[in-house]
Design a protein around this motif. Structure first.
Motif, short mmCIF file in Angstrom:
data_model
loop_
_atom_site.label_atom_id
_atom_site.label_comp_id
_atom_site.label_asym_id
_atom_site.label_seq_id
_atom_site.Cartn_x
_atom_site.Cartn_y
_atom_site.Cartn_z
N ALA A 1 -11.14 -3.91 7.15
CA ALA A 1 -10.02 -4.77 6.78
C ALA A 1 -8.75 -4.36 7.54
O ALA A 1 -8.01 -5.21 8.03
N PHE A 2 -8.53 -3.05 7.68
CA PHE A 2 -7.38 -2.56 8.44
C PHE A 2 -7.50 -3.02 9.88
O PHE A 2 -6.53 -3.53 10.46
N ILE B 1 -12.57 -0.70 3.92
CA ILE B 1 -11.12 -0.68 4.11
C ILE B 1 -10.77 -0.48 5.58
O ILE B 1 -9.81 -1.05 6.08
N GLN C 1 -9.64 4.41 -2.44
CA GLN C 1 -10.11 4.61 -1.07
C GLN C 1 -8.91 4.91 -0.17
O GLN C 1 -7.77 4.64 -0.54
N ASP D 1 -8.80 -4.16 -4.63
CA ASP D 1 -10.21 -4.01 -4.31
C ASP D 1 -10.53 -2.68 -3.64
O ASP D 1 -11.67 -2.25 -3.60
N PHE D 2 -9.51 -2.03 -3.09
CA PHE D 2 -9.70 -0.78 -2.37
C PHE D 2 -9.16 0.43 -3.13
O PHE D 2 -8.94 1.48 -2.54
N GLN D 3 -8.92 0.28 -4.43
CA GLN D 3 -8.39 1.38 -5.24
C GLN D 3 -9.25 2.62 -5.10
O GLN D 3 -10.48 2.54 -5.15
N TYR E 1 0.83 -1.20 0.00
CA TYR E 1 0.00 0.00 0.00
C TYR E 1 0.86 1.24 0.00
O TYR E 1 2.01 1.21 0.43
N GLY F 1 -5.62 2.91 -0.60
CA GLY F 1 -5.96 1.55 -1.01
C GLY F 1 -5.51 1.22 -2.42
O GLY F 1 -5.28 2.08 -3.25
N LEU G 1 -5.00 -5.96 5.78
CA LEU G 1 -4.38 -5.16 4.72
C LEU G 1 -2.92 -5.44 4.65
O LEU G 1 -2.29 -5.82 5.57
N ASP H 1 -13.31 4.76 4.18
CA ASP H 1 -14.33 3.88 3.66
C ASP H 1 -14.51 2.71 4.62
O ASP H 1 -13.54 2.10 5.06
N VAL I 1 -7.60 5.34 4.20
CA VAL I 1 -7.81 5.23 5.63
C VAL I 1 -6.94 6.29 6.29
O VAL I 1 -5.76 6.44 5.96
#
Length: 150
Positions: A144-145, A141, A103, A99-101, A66, A96, A150, A138, A105
């Motif tokens: 997931a974090f 994400i 986005q 899948d998190f393009q 990332y 991200g 991630l 988001d 955090v």
């Protein structure tokens, strides 16, 4: 720079090297940040990681795929007789991919560091990451974090 400047500047250089090492994926530079036997606590991700190789491995695993950007400020350093304590506020943004393009955090907190002066300069012997507020971004994400996915 790490061996020149005031004690405050040398310590700030060490702390700033961490952000650059993670953001630019230069994990070998972490040897200029941590002592060989350092302990780092990243709550929710990796508590009490022990030793420079384990810290490097954990950071590469959790940040390697990332893009990150660290912003650090309001440093407070107390140093005496080759030992120091430093608190540095941070804002870290994870961008991200896959899948998190598109986005992101946002994390807000403080690095609470204990440092030791060794022959090569100031190094962190203990780092405690203190999150100050919720991780924002988001929902997928952030979840997931929070699960260390991630």
């Amino acid at each position: 720079m790490s061996s020149t400047g005031t004690t405050f500047e040398q310590i700030q250089y060490t702390i700033n090297t961490y952000a650059h090492a993670v953001d630019f994926k230069q994990y070998d530079r972490l040897a200029k940040v941590f002592t060989p036997d350092a302990v780092a606590d990243f709550p929710g991700l990796a508590p009490d990681v022990r030793g420079l190789p384990a810290i490097q491995e954990m950071l590469e695993k959790t940040t390697g795929k990332y893009t990150y950007q660290h912003l650090q400020g309001s440093p407070l350093v107390d140093a005496e007789d080759g030992a120091a304590k430093a608190t540095t506020y941070f804002r870290a943004v994870l961008f991200g991919s896959g899948d998190f393009q598109g986005q992101a955090v946002h994390m807000f907190g403080a690095y609470k560091d204990e440092l030791t002066r060794i022959n090569e300069g100031w190094r962190i012997s203990r780092r405690d990451v203190v999150f100050m507020g919720p991780v924002q971004g988001d929902a997928a994400i952030v979840e997931a974090f929070g699960k260390g996915q991630l």
